[in-house]
Scaffold this motif. Structure first.
Motif, short mmCIF file in Angstrom:
data_model
loop_
_atom_site.label_atom_id
_atom_site.label_comp_id
_atom_site.label_asym_id
_atom_site.label_seq_id
_atom_site.Cartn_x
_atom_site.Cartn_y
_atom_site.Cartn_z
N ALA A 1 12.93 -26.76 30.82
CA ALA A 1 14.01 -27.06 29.87
C ALA A 1 14.23 -25.91 28.91
CB ALA A 1 13.69 -28.35 29.11
N ARG A 2 13.15 -25.35 28.39
CA ARG A 2 13.26 -24.21 27.46
C ARG A 2 13.86 -23.00 28.16
NH1 ARG A 2 7.32 -25.89 26.09
NH2 ARG A 2 7.65 -27.21 24.24
N ALA A 3 13.38 -22.73 29.38
CA ALA A 3 13.87 -21.57 30.10
C ALA A 3 15.33 -21.73 30.50
CB ALA A 3 13.00 -21.33 31.34
N ALA A 4 15.72 -22.94 30.91
CA ALA A 4 17.11 -23.20 31.29
C ALA A 4 18.05 -22.95 30.11
CB ALA A 4 17.26 -24.62 31.81
N LYS B 1 13.37 -36.66 23.48
CA LYS B 1 13.40 -36.52 22.03
C LYS B 1 12.91 -35.13 21.61
CE LYS B 1 11.84 -38.87 17.78
NZ LYS B 1 11.24 -37.71 17.11
N GLU B 2 11.79 -34.70 22.17
CA GLU B 2 11.22 -33.40 21.79
C GLU B 2 12.14 -32.25 22.18
OE1 GLU B 2 7.32 -30.58 22.79
OE2 GLU B 2 7.30 -32.72 23.34
N MET B 3 12.68 -32.29 23.38
CA MET B 3 13.53 -31.19 23.84
C MET B 3 14.85 -31.15 23.09
SD MET B 3 11.89 -29.36 26.06
CE MET B 3 10.56 -29.59 24.86
N SER B 4 15.40 -32.31 22.79
CA SER B 4 16.65 -32.35 22.03
C SER B 4 16.46 -31.75 20.65
CB SER B 4 17.15 -33.79 21.92
OG SER B 4 18.36 -33.85 21.19
N GLU B 5 15.36 -32.10 20.00
CA GLU B 5 15.09 -31.58 18.66
C GLU B 5 14.79 -30.08 18.70
OE1 GLU B 5 11.92 -34.00 17.22
OE2 GLU B 5 13.23 -35.73 16.78
N GLU B 6 14.02 -29.65 19.68
CA GLU B 6 13.63 -28.25 19.76
C GLU B 6 14.78 -27.34 20.17
OE1 GLU B 6 10.83 -25.50 22.67
OE2 GLU B 6 10.05 -27.47 22.08
N PRO C 1 21.90 -32.10 23.54
CA PRO C 1 21.74 -33.54 23.81
C PRO C 1 20.90 -33.82 25.05
CG PRO C 1 23.92 -32.81 24.48
CD PRO C 1 23.28 -31.64 23.78
N PHE C 2 20.01 -34.78 24.95
CA PHE C 2 19.22 -35.27 26.08
C PHE C 2 19.32 -36.79 26.11
CE2 PHE C 2 17.51 -31.10 26.22
CZ PHE C 2 16.79 -30.95 27.40
#
Length: 340
Positions: A170-173, A194-199, A203-204
């Motif tokens: 997710a971070r790399a994308a 939740k974590e990826m959306s905040e970081e 939107p997730f």
């Protein structure tokens, strides 16, 4: 004659050994140092260059050595992989799938990278990474697959499996383009979203099922334990989809059904590896593909030798993890952490 203290004798022996070997001892970087100082962003450029070199035949990548550890009263179950890369001289020992470790409050995987001087052959550094660097280079490969095997209009990205590798994917994308994320997993999807959306500031949402995720997604990352297939052909977006699969790295694992592989433009990270331990293996065994059905290796697409996406097709990018990627992240780790 006065006897020398044991500590002094050991010190003299070490000094003599160093003088005779001529090499300083390798530096040891513990897990906290590694995780505190490396990110998936550090890996992307070097891993992309590694794929380019791999496709041009400039990297020697032997097949990984795989050691299975059967379960007993005192051991296992688990798997150990040893990858060697020359002439960059990175050696990785990865121990995975020790699932009984969780009963001992330990992670199921561990590992070290040894980075060796290419001119002298002397070990420079030992990195206690416990799969952290492995997950970084896997995420970097996922970003490269997205960069070269999708088009800018594909901006709904699904994640089947929501563990550590999914987070790096997710971070790399996000370094490729902004996107809307969709998550599905047997457990952990809500926390992941939740974590990826905040970081990432994007939107997730959590899908009700893998089928629901597939219907909505233009790009699908699969990173599960590979115990069984995770999607079906008739679930896929009819406008075309790119599946980036990283869950299969052993002959016992399989995430993508053979009929999906057969219907796809199939791209491997390294065909001699994917035909034995990747998704390609199951399609070969089912008799629905041959080696001639492999469209390209990812490095060929990166180098521009073959185009990536062309129209509303199914693309499968099979990422088993190559030694070239390990060499790349090993060099990045040494370049960065040796300055500390």
């Amino acid at each position: 004659m006065m006897a020398l203290p044991l500590q002094k004798i050991v010190g003299l022996q070490a000094s003599r050994a160093f003088a005779s070997s001529g090499f300083p001892p390798p530096r040891l970087f513990d897990y906290e140092t590694v995780t505190r100082n490396l990110t998936v962003g550090d890996a992307i450029e070097s891993v992309e260059e590694a794929f380019k070199a791999l496709a041009k035949g400039k990297v020697d990548v032997p097949m990984p050595m795989h050691i299975g550890i059967d379960e007993s009263d005192v051991a296992g179950p688990g798997d150990c992989h040893i990858k060697r890369i020359t002439p960059t001289f990175t050696v990785k020992l990865a121990c995975v799938s020790f699932y009984n470790n969780t009963k001992k409050n330990l992670p199921p995987g561990s590992g070290i990278f040894i980075v060796v001087c290419a001119s002298t052959g002397a070990p420079l550094g030992v990195f206690q990474e416990n799969r952290f660097m492995t997950d970084l280079r896997t995420g970097a490969a996922g970003a490269i697959a997205m960069k070269y095997c999708t088009n800018p209009g594909q901006d709904v990205v699904g994640f089947i499996g929501c563990g550590a590798i999914a987070k790096n994917m997710a971070r790399a994308a996000a370094t490729v383009r902004p996107y809307k994320g969709i998550a599905f997993a047997l457990e952990g999807a809500e926390a992941f979203a939740k974590e990826m959306s905040e970081e990432l500031g994007m939107p997730f949402e959590v899908a009700a099922s893998a089928q629901d995720l597939c219907r909505k997604s233009d790009i699908i990352y699969t990173q599960t334990t590979g115990g069984s297939t995770v999607l079906e052909k008739d679930w896929l977006n009819p406008r075309g989809v790119t599946i980036i699969a990283s869950g299969s790295d052993q002959p016992t694992k399989n995430e993508i059904p053979p009929n999906v592989l057969a219907a796809s433009k199939y791209i491997s990270d390294l065909t001699k590896q994917t035909r034995k331990v990747g998704e390609l293996r199951s399609a070969l065994e089912a008799g629905v593909m041959t080696d001639e059905d492999v469209y390209a290796e990812l490095g060929e697409v990166v180098n521009g030798d073959k185009p990536g996406r062309e129209g509303n097709e199914i693309i499968v990018v099979d990422l088993t993890g190559t030694g070239a990627q390990d060499a790349a992240i090993g060099q990045v780790a040494w370049d960065k952490l040796s300055q500390l």
